[in-house]
Motif scaffolding. Structure first.
Motif, PDB file in Angstrom:
ATOM      1  N   PHE B  11       0.831  -1.202   0.000  1.00 33.05           N
ATOM      2  CA  PHE B  11       0.000   0.000   0.000  1.00 33.05           C
ATOM      3  C   PHE B  11       0.871   1.261   0.000  1.00 33.05           C
ATOM      4  N   VAL B  12       1.826   1.305   0.911  1.00 28.41           N
ATOM      5  CA  VAL B  12       2.655   2.513   1.027  1.00 28.41           C
ATOM      6  C   VAL B  12       3.539   2.699  -0.208  1.00 28.41           C
ATOM      7  N   ARG B  13       4.124   1.605  -0.704  1.00 30.76           N
ATOM      8  CA  ARG B  13       4.965   1.708  -1.911  1.00 30.76           C
ATOM      9  C   ARG B  13       4.149   2.198  -3.107  1.00 30.76           C
ATOM     10  N   GLU B  14       2.950   1.662  -3.254  1.00 37.45           N
ATOM     11  CA  GLU B  14       2.116   2.084  -4.388  1.00 37.45           C
ATOM     12  C   GLU B  14       1.696   3.543  -4.249  1.00 37.45           C
ATOM     13  N   ARG B  15       1.492   3.969  -3.009  1.00 43.61           N
ATOM     14  CA  ARG B  15       1.110   5.367  -2.784  1.00 43.61           C
ATOM     15  C   ARG B  15       2.279   6.298  -3.161  1.00 43.61           C
ATOM     16  N   LYS B  42      -2.607  15.964   0.480  1.00 43.63           N
ATOM     17  CA  LYS B  42      -2.968  14.642   1.021  1.00 43.63           C
ATOM     18  C   LYS B  42      -1.742  13.751   1.142  1.00 43.63           C
ATOM     19  N   ASN B  43      -0.630  14.226   0.585  1.00 45.10           N
ATOM     20  CA  ASN B  43       0.616  13.508   0.786  1.00 45.10           C
ATOM     21  C   ASN B  43       1.577  14.327   1.657  1.00 45.10           C
ATOM     22  N   LEU B  54       7.436  19.248   4.387  1.00 41.08           N
ATOM     23  CA  LEU B  54       6.899  17.892   4.332  1.00 41.08           C
ATOM     24  C   LEU B  54       6.572  17.425   5.743  1.00 41.08           C
ATOM     25  N   ARG B  55       5.308  17.073   5.941  1.00 42.71           N
ATOM     26  CA  ARG B  55       4.896  16.595   7.264  1.00 42.71           C
ATOM     27  C   ARG B  55       4.780  15.072   7.205  1.00 42.71           C
ATOM     28  N   VAL B  56       5.539  14.416   8.042  1.00 42.30           N
ATOM     29  CA  VAL B  56       5.586  12.956   8.047  1.00 42.30           C
ATOM     30  C   VAL B  56       4.716  12.429   9.184  1.00 42.30           C
ATOM     31  N   ALA B  57       3.899  11.434   8.893  1.00 46.11           N
ATOM     32  CA  ALA B  57       3.010  10.870   9.912  1.00 46.11           C
ATOM     33  C   ALA B  57       3.794  10.002  10.880  1.00 46.11           C
ATOM     34  N   ILE B 116       1.211  10.107   4.277  1.00 41.88           N
ATOM     35  CA  ILE B 116      -0.159  10.036   3.775  1.00 41.88           C
ATOM     36  C   ILE B 116      -1.130  10.749   4.722  1.00 41.88           C
ATOM     37  N   GLN B 117      -1.933  11.639   4.148  1.00 41.33           N
ATOM     38  CA  GLN B 117      -3.012  12.301   4.878  1.00 41.33           C
ATOM     39  C   GLN B 117      -2.553  13.061   6.133  1.00 41.33           C
ATOM     40  N   THR B 118      -1.364  13.628   6.060  1.00 45.51           N
ATOM     41  CA  THR B 118      -0.946  14.501   7.159  1.00 45.51           C
ATOM     42  C   THR B 118      -1.418  15.928   6.898  1.00 45.51           C
TER      43      THR B 118
END
Lengths: 174, 561
Positions: B11-15, B42-43, B54-57, B116-118
């Protein structure tokens, strides 16, 4: 307008009725023969021969649409802007209500939303030609398949990740 | 902690690959800037005042040493050598270049992380108590719930184009350290009379320009019904939340304008109609996730450590550190430690790449390889043996990570403010630094005791000023930065919003005004009352009086000059 399905571009079989005058005009062969009638206009014109198409705003209540479900074979939900996600929830609710005809998302959606639209119960999108020129059918088909997995059960085709994990566990236990 | 399986990994790689495609399609003109913007948000990619951010979850604030080391690498190779921990337990890099973002996302995916979604109008990172799994007052561990929600909310087909952002927080303890009542959805894990596990659910909390405390809409929801019930809330919000005005688009406004009772009725009606069992996670899946959060292999230790006891007697600094930053652990012989990222004069929440690397080693040596990020922009070592504390403290000191001020007047939450943010109307970091310098004396801080100060540099309230015991809001007035002061805000289970004391003041007057308020507290307090307890008892009036007095004195001084 350009209609795009998961199989590619398709000729639009419906003709949008915008006024009571439109409703009286004889159906031509060029731009689709079935009328696509806005919900608000339905009480004001002679009800077309079933099945016809119904065009609803994304704020329409299920109770307003439900009485017509038996006589329509397509419902087009308006997307006033691609960033307005109300249509996704309305699609989900219409499917739950038992509508099995074609669900169309009509408006300036972007190719990146194709997979989400399909997962929420839409069958196709109907986008302005200016959008289709920037984002041709091929892009829609490619963006549809960028993600091969999804977590949410009850959305989209194929098993969710949770269901795939279950299946793998059952397989391992056998 | 949770580890990705093959599906999470894919999922994460494809995103990441999908985002790469989206960037390409922006560059070739397929996507307009208006269309691309929500996709990059959204990324987690913002355009700030000076650069991209860049905001990392960091899901529910949990990190491994390995992950922190990777964040250090990103900070060093792609940023200016530091990162900034946020009030939602995430980390932000303030200076990445757009062309480097795909490489950064790959590095994150290598350690099971993502952005994702941060940001964007979607469900954001689910946050939780930073002491989850170790707190002595915990009823149930909220992390499995938060992880389940992380997965369920990731690219949810129906809920990625919401009216506005949407934040969920979970707590499983009696004392709410996750500020759940100021989240769009707050989940409090509890048990019913029969002893069955479930959730109390509140909706419609939030800060920003219209701060509101969440309303409880379900006293008890059985645990296994969570996803279906949250889906019902989200569907009502997605369909009915306002889209005509972005400042009125949060669910708090919908709840407020609809009325709690009517809103609850609509959610319950939706919930009754949806097919719960097809939405909810099966028990096996819930158990699979929960297994990752099983207690670690603790050593059998006496509750009190002789080694630590003696070391504390010999070293006043260690003694003070343990007293202030130690947190009661459920396992005998262990302690959880808050590692303050608020050294006096520092930038609240900032950590250098060197510190991250050193701290990753420390977490691996002293805390089973795990650390946590708190919503007050500090870190936590959750699994420390009391016997190890003297050695650990010595190491922390060499990396400037042993500031003994957790929860004190210098442990200030501050948003990035005008130093970074495109929305800011005033600076907040320099204000925090000046206040911290004013109260730098250890004995003075200790005498004042617990006092959460929170600073926002604009009305959007990222610094949570509404729920600070003392809140500071920076605005722009007549071309000058102007600060409004509130008292009485509280983000815990006693959630309340602060009350404004009077007119706004200049930046250089803020530390003096805070001193006046602290003096009022010290003269009004009864027994061992904390600042917020005194305000709750006396009301804001004594503080308004001293604030007015401070302003008068300042005006007289200026007139004399």
């Amino acid at each position: 307008m350009t209609v795009i399905t998961p199989e590619g571009e398709r000729r639009d079989a419906y003709r949008l009725i915008e006024t009571t005058e439109d409703a009286k005009a004889p159906a031509g062969n060029a731009a689709g023969s079935k009328p696509l009638v806005p919900l608000a206009l339905l009480g004001e014109i002679e009800t077309p021969e079933a099945p016809f198409g119904l065009f609803v705003e994304n704020t329409a209540e299920i109770a307003e649409i439900a009485p017509h479900l038996g006589s329509v074979d397509l419902i087009a939900i308006a997307f006033p802007a691609f960033s307005d996600g109300r249509g996704f929830s309305l699609a989900k609710r219409l499917r739950r209500e038992g509508f099995t005809g074609t669900l169309r998302a009509k408006g300036p959606l972007i190719a990146d939303q194709f997979a989400d639209a399909l997962a929420c119960g839409f069958d196709e999108v109907d986008i302005p030609d200016t959008m289709a020129n920037r984002q041709p059918v091929q892009q829609w088909l490619e963006m549809k398949d960028t993600m091969s997995v999804h977590y949410q059960t009850g959305f989209g085709e194929g098993k969710s990740i949770l269901q795939q994990r279950m299946a793998a566990r059952e397989e391992a236990a056998r | 902690m949770y580890r990705y399986d093959e599906f999470d990994e894919r999922f994460v790689r494809e995103r990441v690959a999908q985002f790469g495609e989206q960037v390409k399609r922006r560059l070739d003109g397929s996507l307009t800037e208006d269309e691309f913007k929500p996709l990059r948000l959204k990324n987690g990619l913002y355009l700030q005042l000076h650069a991209y951010m860049l905001r990392v979850a960091i899901p529910y604030g949990t990190l491994s040493g390995r992950q922190l080391r990777q964040l250090a690498k990103i900070a060093r190779d792609y940023d200016k050598g530091y990162g900034h921990f946020t009030t939602r337990q995430n980390i932000q890099f303030n200076w990445p270049k757009l062309k480097d973002v795909p490489a950064i996302l790959d590095l994150l995916a290598d350690v099971e992380m993502h952005a994702i979604q941060t940001s964007g109008n979607c469900i954001r990172n689910t946050t939780a108590d930073q002491f989850s799994g170790v707190a002595a007052d915990e009823v149930e561990d909220p992390r499995p719930t938060a992880e389940l929600l992380r997965q369920w909310s990731s690219q949810h087909p129906e809920f990625v184009w919401l009216p506005r952002k949407f934040k969920i927080a979970v707590t499983g303890a009696e004392h709410d350290r996750a500020a759940i009542r100021v989240h769009d959805i707050g989940l409090r894990m509890r048990r019913n009379e029969a002893g069955e596990p479930g959730y109390e659910i509140s909706v419609g909390g939030g800060l920003g320009r219209t701060p509101m405390i969440g309303k409880v809409i379900r006293e008890f929801l059985p645990k296994d019904e969570l996803l279906a019930y949250v889906e019902a809330i989200m569907r009502v919000y997605n369909a009915e939340g306002r889209r005509d005005n972005k400042f009125k688009a949060r669910v708090k406004i919908l709840v407020h304008e609809t009325g709690t009772e009517e809103f609850t009725a609509r959610v319950e009606e939706e919930y009754a109609k949806l097919d719960g069992p097809t939405v909810n996670a099966p028990l096996e899946e819930v158990e699979r996730i929960a297994a990752y959060f099983a207690p670690p292999a603790y050593e059998d230790l006496p509750a009190e450590s002789v080694t630590l006891g003696e070391a504390r007697k010999a070293d006043a600094g260690l003694d003070r550190f343990v007293e202030q930053n130690g947190f009661a652990h459920k396992q005998p012989g262990y302690i959880a430690l808050t590692i303050s990222l608020k050294p006096i004069g520092g930038v609240p929440g900032d950590m250098s790449a060197d510190q991250m690397e050193a701290f990753a080693d420390i977490a691996e040596r002293y805390s089973l390889g795990e650390l946590r990020v708190t919503h007050s922009q500090n870190l936590v070592l959750p699994y420390v043996k009391k016997d190890d504390l003297p050695a650990l403290y010595a190491e922390l000191k060499t990396h400037d990570l042993a500031t003994a001020n957790a929860g004190l007047v210098t442990d200030i939450i501050a948003c990035p403010g005008l130093d970074y943010c495109a929305l800011a109307t005033a600076k907040s970091i320099p204000i925090a630094q000046e206040i911290a310098k004013t109260f730098a004396d250890d004995a003075r801080q200790k005498a004042i005791g617990e006092l959460p100060i929170k600073i926002s540099g604009c009305i959007n309230a990222c610094g949570h000023h509404h729920v600070g015991a003392i809140g500071i809001l920076g605005l722009e007035k007549g071309g000058r930065e102007n600060y409004q002061i509130t008292v009485g805000g509280d983000a815990t289970e006693h959630a309340s919003l602060g009350e404004r004391l009077g007119p706004g003041i200049d930046a250089e007057d803020v530390p003096g005004a805070i001193e006046a308020l602290v003096e009022t507290y010290l003269s009004e307090r009864e027994g061992s009352e904390s600042f917020i307890e005194t305000v709750r008892r006396t009301g804001a009036d004594p503080f308004k009086a001293s604030f007015a007095g401070f302003i008068e004195t300042r005006a007289a001084q200026e007139a004399a000059e």
